[in-house]
Motif scaffolding. Structure first.
Motif, mmCIF file in Angstrom:
data_model
loop_
_atom_site.group_PDB
_atom_site.id
_atom_site.type_symbol
_atom_site.label_atom_id
_atom_site.label_comp_id
_atom_site.label_asym_id
_atom_site.label_seq_id
_atom_site.Cartn_x
_atom_site.Cartn_y
_atom_site.Cartn_z
ATOM 1 N N UNK A 11 70.869 10.033 18.365
ATOM 2 C CA UNK A 11 71.364 11.404 18.539
ATOM 3 C C UNK A 11 71.017 12.024 19.890
ATOM 4 N N UNK A 12 70.390 11.275 20.788
ATOM 5 C CA UNK A 12 69.895 11.872 22.026
ATOM 6 C C UNK A 12 70.985 12.492 22.890
ATOM 7 N N UNK A 13 72.141 11.851 23.007
ATOM 8 C CA UNK A 13 73.202 12.374 23.879
ATOM 9 C C UNK A 13 73.740 13.705 23.383
ATOM 10 N N UNK A 14 73.945 13.815 22.100
ATOM 11 C CA UNK A 14 74.538 15.051 21.573
ATOM 12 C C UNK A 14 73.536 16.190 21.433
ATOM 13 N N UNK A 15 72.230 15.877 21.397
ATOM 14 C CA UNK A 15 71.240 16.929 21.147
ATOM 15 C C UNK A 15 70.369 17.286 22.352
ATOM 16 N N UNK A 16 70.381 16.494 23.422
ATOM 17 C CA UNK A 16 69.450 16.719 24.520
ATOM 18 C C UNK A 16 69.577 18.120 25.123
ATOM 19 N N UNK A 17 70.778 18.558 25.420
ATOM 20 C CA UNK A 17 70.953 19.885 26.026
ATOM 21 C C UNK A 17 70.586 20.995 25.051
ATOM 22 N N UNK A 18 70.994 20.850 23.822
ATOM 23 C CA UNK A 18 70.726 21.864 22.808
ATOM 24 C C UNK A 18 69.219 21.970 22.513
ATOM 25 N N UNK A 19 68.552 20.842 22.414
ATOM 26 C CA UNK A 19 67.158 20.821 21.967
ATOM 27 C C UNK A 19 66.136 21.074 23.076
ATOM 28 N N UNK A 20 66.534 20.947 24.338
ATOM 29 C CA UNK A 20 65.533 21.086 25.394
ATOM 30 C C UNK A 20 64.910 22.477 25.434
ATOM 31 N N UNK A 21 65.613 23.478 24.967
ATOM 32 C CA UNK A 21 65.057 24.836 24.936
ATOM 33 C C UNK A 21 63.864 24.944 23.983
ATOM 34 N N UNK A 22 63.772 24.025 23.030
ATOM 35 C CA UNK A 22 62.650 24.036 22.083
ATOM 36 C C UNK A 22 61.327 23.726 22.774
ATOM 37 N N UNK A 23 61.392 23.144 23.972
ATOM 38 C CA UNK A 23 60.190 22.658 24.633
ATOM 39 C C UNK A 23 59.981 23.273 26.017
ATOM 40 N N UNK A 24 60.508 24.460 26.234
ATOM 41 C CA UNK A 24 60.373 25.117 27.534
ATOM 42 C C UNK A 24 58.940 25.484 27.853
ATOM 43 N N UNK A 25 58.205 25.886 26.844
ATOM 44 C CA UNK A 25 56.817 26.261 27.070
ATOM 45 C C UNK A 25 56.690 27.488 27.944
ATOM 46 N N UNK A 26 55.557 27.587 28.617
ATOM 47 C CA UNK A 26 55.324 28.732 29.492
ATOM 48 C C UNK A 26 54.779 28.267 30.830
ATOM 49 N N UNK A 27 55.103 29.006 31.842
ATOM 50 C CA UNK A 27 54.662 28.665 33.193
ATOM 51 C C UNK A 27 53.196 29.015 33.390
ATOM 52 N N UNK A 28 52.558 28.327 34.324
ATOM 53 C CA UNK A 28 51.176 28.649 34.679
ATOM 54 C C UNK A 28 51.100 29.877 35.589
ATOM 55 N N UNK A 29 52.179 30.133 36.310
ATOM 56 C CA UNK A 29 52.206 31.261 37.231
ATOM 57 C C UNK A 29 51.894 32.560 36.484
ATOM 58 N N UNK A 30 51.016 33.352 37.070
ATOM 59 C CA UNK A 30 50.570 34.648 36.530
ATOM 60 C C UNK A 30 49.702 34.540 35.281
ATOM 61 N N UNK A 31 49.246 33.332 34.956
ATOM 62 C CA UNK A 31 48.304 33.162 33.852
ATOM 63 C C UNK A 31 46.885 33.198 34.430
ATOM 64 N N UNK A 32 45.928 33.495 33.575
ATOM 65 C CA UNK A 32 44.533 33.587 34.007
ATOM 66 C C UNK A 32 43.769 32.341 33.592
ATOM 67 N N UNK A 33 43.113 31.728 34.560
ATOM 68 C CA UNK A 33 42.273 30.558 34.327
ATOM 69 C C UNK A 33 40.819 30.952 34.546
ATOM 70 N N UNK A 34 39.998 30.776 33.519
ATOM 71 C CA UNK A 34 38.557 30.962 33.668
ATOM 72 C C UNK A 34 37.957 29.605 34.017
ATOM 73 N N UNK A 35 37.203 29.564 35.107
ATOM 74 C CA UNK A 35 36.559 28.332 35.543
ATOM 75 C C UNK A 35 35.054 28.519 35.388
ATOM 76 N N UNK A 36 34.482 27.774 34.459
ATOM 77 C CA UNK A 36 33.051 27.837 34.202
ATOM 78 C C UNK A 36 32.411 26.661 34.932
ATOM 79 N N UNK A 37 31.553 26.972 35.886
ATOM 80 C CA UNK A 37 30.967 25.947 36.744
ATOM 81 C C UNK A 37 31.809 25.807 37.992
ATOM 82 N N UNK A 38 31.256 26.223 39.123
ATOM 83 C CA UNK A 38 32.033 26.244 40.371
ATOM 84 C C UNK A 38 31.479 25.264 41.406
ATOM 85 N N UNK A 39 31.109 24.088 40.919
ATOM 86 C CA UNK A 39 30.693 23.009 41.817
ATOM 87 C C UNK A 39 31.915 22.346 42.417
#
Length: 169
Positions: free
Chosen positions: A82-110
């Motif tokens: 089913x990959x050919x018929x579903x790839x375009x439709x289903x890819x939106x299910x896995x967009x996720x979120x961008x790292x841009x403008x997210x906050x990263x806490x870094x513990x240990x700054x070596x």
């Protein structure tokens, strides 16, 4: 030369002249006993910092963008033909979120924490760092925009991601 192996005294031949730990820390070596035996133990802090930093950033990307879920979904669709018929439709299910403008806490700054902070900032992350033992040398390697917190709690309380870069004891 060791990396992760937990060294026991009985594994050390009498002919050993020195023990080197590849990476930071010596918690997997019986340092006190080796010192008693006259065998110096040393490590190589920073030697693997770039590799570890890349794994941290890869983990953030994999988790944020749901890449593994998308790959597994496509494998399943492929098995079902089913990959050919579903790839375009289903890819939106896995967009996720961008790292841009997210906050990263870094513990240990070596070496690792500083490198992670620098490169995450280049990806558009806001960086909050915490390290009660921050050296001048490592402070100079940090991005100028980093916010230094006065505690772990304050560093992580509004973080989207947390990178812990301290020795495991």
């Amino acid at each position: 030369l060791l990396r992760s192996h937990k060294l026991k005294e009985e594994e050390v031949n009498l002919t050993v002249r020195a023990i080197a730990r590849c990476g930071a820390g010596t918690n997997n070596v019986p340092v006190e006993r080796m010192t008693e035996l006259g065998i110096p133990v040393f490590n190589t802090p920073g030697a693997n910092a770039n590799a570890v930093k890349e794994l941290v950033l890869a983990g953030m990307l994999l988790g944020s963008r749901r890449i593994v879920d998308g790959v597994n979904h496509m494998k399943k669709l492929g098995e079902e033909g089913l990959q050919k018929e579903r790839v375009e439709k289903d890819k939106a299910m896995f967009g996720g979120r961008e790292l841009k403008n997210k906050t990263l806490a870094v513990i240990g700054l070596g070496h690792i924490g500083a490198a992670t902070a620098r490169d995450a900032e280049h990806l558009g992350c806001k960086i909050i760092g915490y390290d009660p033992s921050l050296s001048i040398e490592n402070a100079l390697k940090l991005p100028r925009s980093i916010e230094l917190a006065d505690s772990i709690v304050n560093a992580v309380k509004n973080a989207d991601y947390i990178s812990i870069n301290i020795p495991y004891i």
